[in-house]
Design a protein around this motif. Structure first.
Motif, PDB file in Angstrom:
ATOM      1  N   LEU A 171      -9.522 -11.062  14.912  1.00 36.41           N
ATOM      2  CA  LEU A 171      -9.566  -9.986  16.157  1.00 36.41           C
ATOM      3  C   LEU A 171      -8.659 -10.439  17.126  1.00 36.41           C
TER       4      LEU A 171
ATOM      5  N   LYS B 175     -10.207   5.692   3.844  1.00 33.25           N
ATOM      6  CA  LYS B 175     -10.582   4.833   4.300  1.00 33.25           C
ATOM      7  C   LYS B 175      -9.979   3.720   3.721  1.00 33.25           C
TER       8      LYS B 175
ATOM      9  N   TYR C 122      -4.952 -10.923   5.012  1.00 38.68           N
ATOM     10  CA  TYR C 122      -3.301 -10.280   5.182  1.00 38.68           C
ATOM     11  C   TYR C 122      -2.462 -10.625   3.859  1.00 38.68           C
TER      12      TYR C 122
ATOM     13  N   SER D  69       0.804  -1.108   0.019  1.00 34.75           N
ATOM     14  CA  SER D  69      -0.057   0.108  -0.050  1.00 34.75           C
ATOM     15  C   SER D  69       0.912   1.278  -0.104  1.00 34.75           C
TER      16      SER D  69
ATOM     17  N   GLN E 105      -8.991  -5.205   2.363  1.00 31.94           N
ATOM     18  CA  GLN E 105     -10.524  -4.702   2.587  1.00 31.94           C
ATOM     19  C   GLN E 105     -11.492  -5.204   1.381  1.00 31.94           C
TER      20      GLN E 105
ATOM     21  N   ASP F  79      -2.037 -14.488  11.127  1.00 33.76           N
ATOM     22  CA  ASP F  79      -1.088 -13.639  10.631  1.00 33.76           C
ATOM     23  C   ASP F  79       0.191 -13.952  11.745  1.00 33.76           C
TER      24      ASP F  79
ATOM     25  N   LYS G 264      -8.037   0.623   2.194  1.00 37.05           N
ATOM     26  CA  LYS G 264      -6.603  -0.265   2.541  1.00 37.05           C
ATOM     27  C   LYS G 264      -6.381  -1.623   1.584  1.00 37.05           C
TER      28      LYS G 264
ATOM     29  N   ASP H 228     -15.497  -3.224   5.024  1.00 31.58           N
ATOM     30  CA  ASP H 228     -14.849  -3.355   6.177  1.00 31.58           C
ATOM     31  C   ASP H 228     -13.971  -2.148   6.574  1.00 31.58           C
ATOM     32  N   GLU H 229     -13.685  -1.936   7.817  1.00 31.69           N
ATOM     33  CA  GLU H 229     -12.883  -0.862   8.272  1.00 31.69           C
ATOM     34  C   GLU H 229     -11.333  -1.075   8.025  1.00 31.69           C
ATOM     35  N   ASN H 230     -11.107  -2.280   8.347  1.00 24.21           N
ATOM     36  CA  ASN H 230      -9.700  -2.791   8.422  1.00 24.21           C
ATOM     37  C   ASN H 230      -9.659  -4.028   7.453  1.00 24.21           C
ATOM     38  N   GLU H 231      -8.511  -4.501   7.130  1.00 24.43           N
ATOM     39  CA  GLU H 231      -8.202  -5.606   6.205  1.00 24.43           C
ATOM     40  C   GLU H 231      -8.957  -6.842   7.215  1.00 24.43           C
TER      41      GLU H 231
ATOM     42  N   LYS I 173     -13.591 -14.016  11.754  1.00 29.33           N
ATOM     43  CA  LYS I 173     -13.388 -12.707  12.456  1.00 29.33           C
ATOM     44  C   LYS I 173     -12.915 -13.046  13.735  1.00 29.33           C
TER      45      LYS I 173
END
Length: 834
Positions: A392, A39, A87, A5, A44, A410, A41, A81-84, A388
């Motif tokens: 998280l 926003k 990965y 990115s 997402q 990850d 990334k 999504d707000e985040n990835e 999810k």
């Protein structure tokens, strides 16, 4: 797939490369709306237009500021999504799967993402913005006017319209209103995943003071039902001991019982004495154990564990070869705890959902809320919650079947592939046709993780890798504690049939042993690797056999459904009362599957509780659990099943195992048939006598002196595998070669054959030094109305240009399909077929 990115200015034009779950071998470029610049990334999900009318869920692989040269990029509609959620390492893994197994990254993404993370759309109806009923020339029926009235302030879906207008036949109603330009129908895009909502009740804030509450009790003293509600709430939630408990309140379902009605609760809510609110709750998860459970390793298990840790210093993969019942699971648990204590994630792969059911019950006592379970019997929403939860960090440790390799780890430190020899780890249809064991080995490399391959009967390939030094090897040659391996005996079916001592498909020896076993209140497992009642139905007079209308295969009789079923395409029809060819009523069922064994066992042993475990009885998520818990608790005396019963299940009271149709296992036309037969017989034998008392195994066969059985009796796994490897080296089969099977499919038999011949000719001209077998018709030459042709490539292991060969195969397939005649020929590549 590059996943870097870059940093962009908030007003700069940004383009995104998206991976979309379609079988196209490229990424798609879209433009990011300026409003989403801050926003967006990589990793997402994004909603994008695809083609002229479709909407797709794509995943952003990379961002850049270079517009496409050949076309104007369409805009991304929105980000989901707000985040990835994926990965960079996963993108690398997807790319490897696509390249190695000759499919597209889009097909990999389609397999990887649970359905709940993909979009669905719903048809909605609304009033046409330009419509005015007073200014139109059309007349409207009473039903049309009623619907228009309901649509005045909101859009409705079809089911809501049915409820509002009171009729199920709404097609003509909608068609008429569309033709009068009164309404429009549109698609609303929405996520499939919906969080589970729980309704809860708490005490109104004004009544948290004792005086106020006393006044309430005086007010409702004449309504005992409301008084009961309030008393029960205060008993469950002692707000005056700890006022903060009121914030969470109590689930509404817990408050309502036989004595307390929902109406009483609603009345108190209306009076603002109680408040009703909603919260999202997890569908999946385990509580932490109330007391700490630990695993004590025996001296031999400790030695094996230490050997594994020492080998991990030099190698990333270790084969744990332990006889059935040697306690491999305890060693896994010890190593899992060490990995988790070191801050790493752990993936524990199992070949069958049935195995996850039993082992999870053991694991939750130790790992509690850190444990996630992932397999296809869970609902879409449950699988999304596990996905999810891994993202998280809620689930540090996941137990699952082959699809678990796609979860978004990850920080993976340890992978365990239990029963690594099992063919269930191979995905057949649709693409990607990956092998989860081999994919897990690649995952371990990408994550710099360690991997254990465990089995009592290792695959020839894995055993070979220990001999060449690629994998480490640790062995457990004895069962845990005082348990010993079962005694194996053979029932000679040929001799019994000559003496006429058999009863149907049961030898007298097996029947005698079953009777003695259930008399002693012990349990029996019977293995027959064929489901259904009878694999063949035939007219005794003319020889007619019912065939599938879509496939070149006979239909199997399923007594439970009273139907003839195709096990390839699912086609079914009723069992005829007379032959459609000669009208004879003498219709025979020939052969035997698990259903027929179950039926005969109930006749022979009416006092015994018999249960069947196969695809039909385990279609639901709870099917496995009910059968296994029933057998564990002793409610079932005899369990008859397909290969599901051979895999790692652990039952205390099983002292007898019977194996049916061993000859068919050995003589299946496949170079792995002896290996499979040895594995299945050894594995199912391992279910017997897993505690103090030695178990017994009866194998029914017409060839009791077959050389394979000598290895089974002595449990000489090494000797058997060395012989198999010698034969494979002689015949140039894996692990001494790589196989790629190419299947050509078309509804026209001639076109399928011609396409395979033309393709093979191109291969022979280009690929020198590679054995090309075929094209030839497979045993079952027609499936789902498509005629099949097979070509098999045997590629030397030391062939340094494997990627070039695969590129050529893809290029030649694409070139062949550009020809008008072969445009609709499906060409399927299966790398490392099993």
């Amino acid at each position: 797939m590059a996943t870097e990115s870059l940093t962009f200015d908030i007003n700069e034009t940004i383009f995104a490369e998206l991976l979309i779950p379609v079988p196209v071998a490229k990424l798609f470029t879209y433009r990011v709306p300026v409003l989403l610049n801050s926003k967006v990334k990589t990793g997402q999900r994004a909603i994008v237009p695809f083609g002229t009318k479709k909407i797709q869920t794509g995943v952003i692989v990379s961002l850049h500021n270079q517009p496409p040269k050949d076309y104007d990029a369409k805009y991304i509609f929105d980000l989901l999504d707000e985040n990835e959620i994926i990965y960079p390492l996963q993108f690398q893994f997807y790319e490897w799967i696509a390249e190695y197994y000759l499919c597209t990254p889009g097909e990999v993404l389609n397999a990887a993402l649970p359905s709940g993370l993909k979009l669905s759309s719903e048809s909605l109806v609304q009033i046409n913005p330009g419509f005015d009923i007073d200014e139109t020339e059309f007349d409207f029926s009473e039903m049309e006017r009623l619907l228009l009235q309901h649509l005045k302030n909101e859009s409705l879906n079809y089911s809501e319209i049915v409820k509002r207008v009171g009729t199920k036949s709404i097609y003509n109603l909608l068609k008429s209103l569309v033709s009068k330009e009164a309404i429009i129908i549109f698609e609303q895009v929405k996520e499939k995943f919906k969080p589970k909502i729980e309704k809860r009740i708490r005490l109104g804030k004004d009544y948290l003071a004792k005086k106020k509450l006393e006044e309430v009790f005086k007010t409702i003293s004449k309504t005992p039902k409301q008084e009961s509600v309030l008393l029960k709430y205060l008993q469950r939630i002692p707000v005056f001991a700890n006022v903060s408990l009121n914030e969470k309140g109590i689930a509404k379902s817990e408050l309502i019982d036989e004595d307390i009605s929902e109406a009483s609760v609603k009345t108190l809510v209306k009076k603002n004495i109680l408040e009703e609110f909603e919260i999202a709750v997890p569908r999946f998860g385990f509580d932490d154990p109330k007391q700490q459970h630990s695993v004590m390793l025996s001296e031999r298990q400790e030695q094996a564990r230490n050997s594994i840790l020492n080998l991990f210093e030099q190698k990333h993969a270790v084969l744990l070869h332990g006889v059935t019942g040697s306690g491999k699971t305890e060693i896994y648990i010890d190593l899992i705890k060490r990995a988790l204590d070191g801050g790493n994630q752990v993936l524990y792969l199992l070949p069958e959902i049935a195995l996850t059911t039993q082992i999870v019950l053991r694991l939750i006592k130790i790992f509690g809320s850190t444990l996630g379970v992932y397999h296809s019997k869970f609902s879409d929403n449950e699988r999304v919650e596990v996905w999810k939860g891994v993202l998280l960090g809620k689930f540090k440790f996941v137990v699952g079947v082959r699809s678990s390799v796609f979860l978004p780890f990850d920080n993976l430190g340890l992978i365990i592939v239990d029963e690594e020899h099992d063919p269930s780890y191979k995905q057949h249809d649709p693409a990607p046709r990956y092998h989860a064991r081999d994919a897990a080995l690649m995952m371990a490399q990408l994550h710099h993780a360690k991997i254990i391959l465990g089995s009592a009967t290792p695959s020839a390939e894995s055993f070979h890798h220990t001999e060449t030094g690629k994998y480490g090897l640790v062995t457990l040659t004895e069962r845990f504690g005082t348990a010993v391996l079962p005694a194996i005996d053979f029932a000679d079916l040929s001799a019994e049939k000559k003496r006429k001592t058999n009863k149907g498909e049961f030898s007298s020896k097996l029947l005698t042993e079953i009777k003695e076993t259930i008399t002693k209140k012990e349990q029996v497992i019977l293995f027959q690797n064929r489901r259904g009642h009878s694999p063949l139905v035939q007219c005794e007079d003319c020889g007619w056999v019912p065939k599938c209308i879509n496939c070149a295969v006979s239909l199997t009789y399923h007594q439970f459904r009273h139907a003839l079923v195709c096990h390839y395409c699912g086609y079914h029809e009723g069992l005829p009362s007379q032959c459609p060819e000669c009208t004879s009523k003498r219709i025979l069922t020939i052969g035997y599957g698990t259903e027929k064994l179950e039926e005969e066992l109930k006749l022979f042993f009416p006092e015994a509780a018999v249960q069947r475990m196969d695809l039909e009885t385990t279609r639901t998520k709870s099917g496995y659990e009910e059968i296994i818990s029933g057998f564990e608790s002793g409610q079932t005396d005899i369990l008859v099943g397909t290969q599901m019963v051979t895999k790692g299940l652990d039952f205390d009271k099983v002292s007898l195992v019977g194996v049916f149709d061993a000859d068919r296992l050995m003589h299946f036309p496949d170079f792995r048939s002896y290996e499979r037969a040895f594995q299945l017989i050894t594995q199912v034998s391992g279910r017997a006598g897993r505690r103090e008392k030695q178990g017994k195994v009866i194998v029914q066969t017409t060839q009791p002196r077959h050389p394979l059985f000598a290895f089974v009796i002595s449990n000489d796994v090494d000797g058997f595998l060395k012989e198999q490897l010698h034969d494979r080296r002689q015949n140039f089969y894996p692990p001494f070669s790589r196989l790629i099977e190419i299947t050509f499919k078309n509804p026209d038999k001639k076109i399928s054959r011609e396409a395979s011949l033309k393709f093979t000719e191109a291969l022979k001209n280009k690929l020198k030094g590679i054995k090309i077998l075929g094209p030839s018709e497979p045993m079952i030459s027609k499936i789902r109305n498509e005629f099949l042709m097979h070509v098999l490539l045997k590629i030397p292991r030391d062939q340094g240009h494997l990627s070039e060969i695969k590129d050529f195969l893809l290029h030649e397939a694409a070139r062949l399909q550009t020809e008008k005649t072969y445009r609709n020929v499906k060409i399927v590549f299966d790398v490392d077929p099993v």
